[in-house]
Each structure stands twice: as structure tokens, then as C-alpha cells.
Design an enzyme around this catalytic site. Structure first.
Site, mmCIF file in Angstrom:
data_model
loop_
_atom_site.group_PDB
_atom_site.id
_atom_site.type_symbol
_atom_site.label_atom_id
_atom_site.label_comp_id
_atom_site.label_asym_id
_atom_site.label_seq_id
_atom_site.Cartn_x
_atom_site.Cartn_y
_atom_site.Cartn_z
ATOM 1 N N PRO A 210 44.914 41.369 42.809
ATOM 2 C CA PRO A 210 44.464 41.210 44.200
ATOM 3 C C PRO A 210 45.360 41.882 45.240
ATOM 4 O O PRO A 210 46.003 41.225 46.068
ATOM 5 C CB PRO A 210 44.431 39.690 44.374
ATOM 6 C CG PRO A 210 45.507 39.204 43.459
ATOM 7 C CD PRO A 210 45.467 40.117 42.259
ATOM 8 N N CYS A 211 45.375 43.224 45.228
ATOM 9 C CA CYS A 211 46.172 43.937 46.231
ATOM 10 C C CYS A 211 45.589 43.759 47.632
ATOM 11 O O CYS A 211 46.258 44.080 48.619
ATOM 12 C CB CYS A 211 46.279 45.411 45.871
ATOM 13 S SG CYS A 211 44.706 46.264 45.694
ATOM 14 N N HIS A 212 44.358 43.222 47.732
ATOM 15 C CA HIS A 212 43.793 42.962 49.065
ATOM 16 C C HIS A 212 44.551 41.847 49.788
ATOM 17 O O HIS A 212 44.393 41.673 50.996
ATOM 18 C CB HIS A 212 42.303 42.609 48.957
ATOM 19 C CG HIS A 212 42.020 41.359 48.191
ATOM 20 N ND1 HIS A 212 41.888 41.338 46.816
ATOM 21 C CD2 HIS A 212 41.832 40.067 48.601
ATOM 22 C CE1 HIS A 212 41.635 40.106 46.417
ATOM 23 N NE2 HIS A 212 41.602 39.317 47.479
#
Length: 250
Positions: A210-212
């Protein structure tokens, strides 16, 4: 400065040791030469490796495949995939026998399929089997109601440092965010902020890594490979789901 002091300063600044940095760059030169059509032996020595055995030791973890498979654009690998509709547009989910190797978000099926074939130009690409279809459905449910991070098998393809960053990202729960600086601190390498940002940019597993959830120090959204508006919507959905959990607990 002394060799030992240089080693400490280098690792603090880059997130890797000089040896790891050099190996990553040699692997980069090696893959560039393979992609340009050179044979494995020529690419090995031109890239700076002293023996082909060194390449075969390093390649599976860093490239996700053997040098021969890379030379053939993934030929010999079988990758199954599906494209599903989510609340954020289309999502591609692709997997090898080891696990999910690529997830991507986009506006249409054709663009996502083209991206998959560009990444694995000579692999055998097949439609999803029942297991992959079930994994994709779990991802759709997560986008709809992101209350719990999907726990799915992954075929992570990256350098050792990138893999460490991606594992750290997976520890940031839905509804929360972190900065590049905070992730670097988790890794125990507080000066490796740029290296962390680079690892986030290299992520090919949308949602599952989850780089968001990474934001800038001032709280503003950093860039996102799959579109800043998708990132904004994902974070809003996760905050809402998290608020609902807190409310239910109370």
C-alpha cells in the site's frame, strides 16, 4: 575518512551497504545488456561480475527469474491474469505459481493488458484460474470496503532494500498514513529517505503493497503511479472504514 566510517555514512544515506549498492548497479547493467540482446556470458562480464555463478546467485531474488528467463523476456514463465471492475476503475491482477506478481489500476482493460505484456513480453499469458479469480474478488471487496488489508501470497520482485520497504508499507494499517521519513526510521536507516521514495515509486503491486498510504511531511499527497485522484479516494475510503470500526468498538 576511514573505510569503516565511510561504510556507516554510505548506508545511512542510501539505505544499503556499498557492496549491496554495487551489486544492484551491476545487476542493472546486466539486465540492460540482456534486454539489448547480448548473450548471458558477455553481459555477465561486461556488467562487472567475475563469474556467471555470481549472477545466478543474485538474479532470482532481484529479478524474480533466472538470467535465461530474463533474456527471453520471461519466456518459460506462465502468468495468469484477470481484469476486474472496482470502484476505482479497472484492476489487473496477475500471478505466477509463487503468488501475485503484479496488480495495477487503470481506466480500461486494454491499457492494463498492454502493461502486463510489456513487463513480461515473452511469458505465457493465460486467463485466470479459479484461485486467481478468488484473489481478485478479495481485492475488489477491499476497494469497496477497505477495512482489513488483504493477506494474499505475493511474488515480490525487487532488490533486497525494496523488499524491506514494501514489507514496512504492509505494516501501515488501512486508515493510517506514513511519511518516507517514518518508513526510513522503521528500517533503522533515517537518512535513507530518497531510497525509500525510490522503492515506493518502483512498487508494481497496487493495493497489496500500500504505497498509497505514503504522504509528504506536510500531509499533502505524494505522487502515485496509478493516479493521484485514485490515491485520494483510497485514503478517504480507508479513513471512513477505520472511523466505522472505531465507532463500532465504542
Amino acid at each position: 575518512i576511514s573505510r569503516f566510517h565511510f561504510h556507516r555514512v554510505f548506508k545511512a544515506a542510501t539505505g544499503t551497504t556499498p557492496r549491496e549498492w554495487g551489486r544492484a548497479h551491476r545487476l542493472g547493467r546486466f539486465t540492460d545488456r540482456l534486454d539489448a540482446g547480448e548473450d548471458i556470458a558477455s553481459a555477465t562480464y561486461a556488467a562487472g561480475f567475475g563469474a556467471s555463478s555470481r549472477v545466478y546467485e543474485a538474479a532470482p531474488a532481484a529479478l524474480g527469474m533466472t538470467p535465461a528467463a530474463r533474456q527471453k523476456g520471461g519466456r518459460g514463465e506462465t502468468i495468469r491474469y484477470t481484469v476486474v471492475e472496482t470502484a476505482l476503475g479497472h484492476a489487473l491482477v496477475a500471478a505466477t505459481a509463487k503468488g501475485i506478481c503484479m496488480t495495477a489500476l487503470g481506466d480500461d482493460r486494454a491499457t492494463l493488458e498492454a502493461e502486463l505484456r510489456h513487463r513480461f513480453p515473452a511469458a505465457l499469458i493465460w486467463p485466470a484460474d479459479s484461485q486467481l479469480a478468488e484473489w481478485a474478488e478479495r481485492i475488489v471487496r477491499f476497494v469497496t470496503n477497505p477495512d482489513t488489508q488483504p493477506d494474499l501470497p505475493l511474488d515480490i520482485r525487487g532488490t533486497a532494500f525494496q523488499a524491506r520497504v514494501w514489507r514496512a508499507l504492509q505494516q501501515v494499517p488501512p486508515g493510517r498514513t506514513a511519511t518516507y521519513t517514518e518508513i526510513a526510521a522503521v528500517l533503522g536507516q533515517t537518512r535513507a529517505v530518497r531510497a525509500v521514495a525510490g522503492a515506493c515509486a518502483a512498487n508494481k503491486l497496487a493495493l497489496l503493497v500500500p504505497c498509497h498510504r505514503i504522504v509528504r511531511e506536510d500531509g499533502n499527497l505524494a505522487g502515485y503511479r496509478w493516479g493521484i485522484e485514485r490515491k485520494r479516494e483510497l485514503l478517504a475510503r480507508e479513513r471512513e472504514a477505520n472511523a466505522g470500526r472505531v465507532e463500532a468498538a465504542e
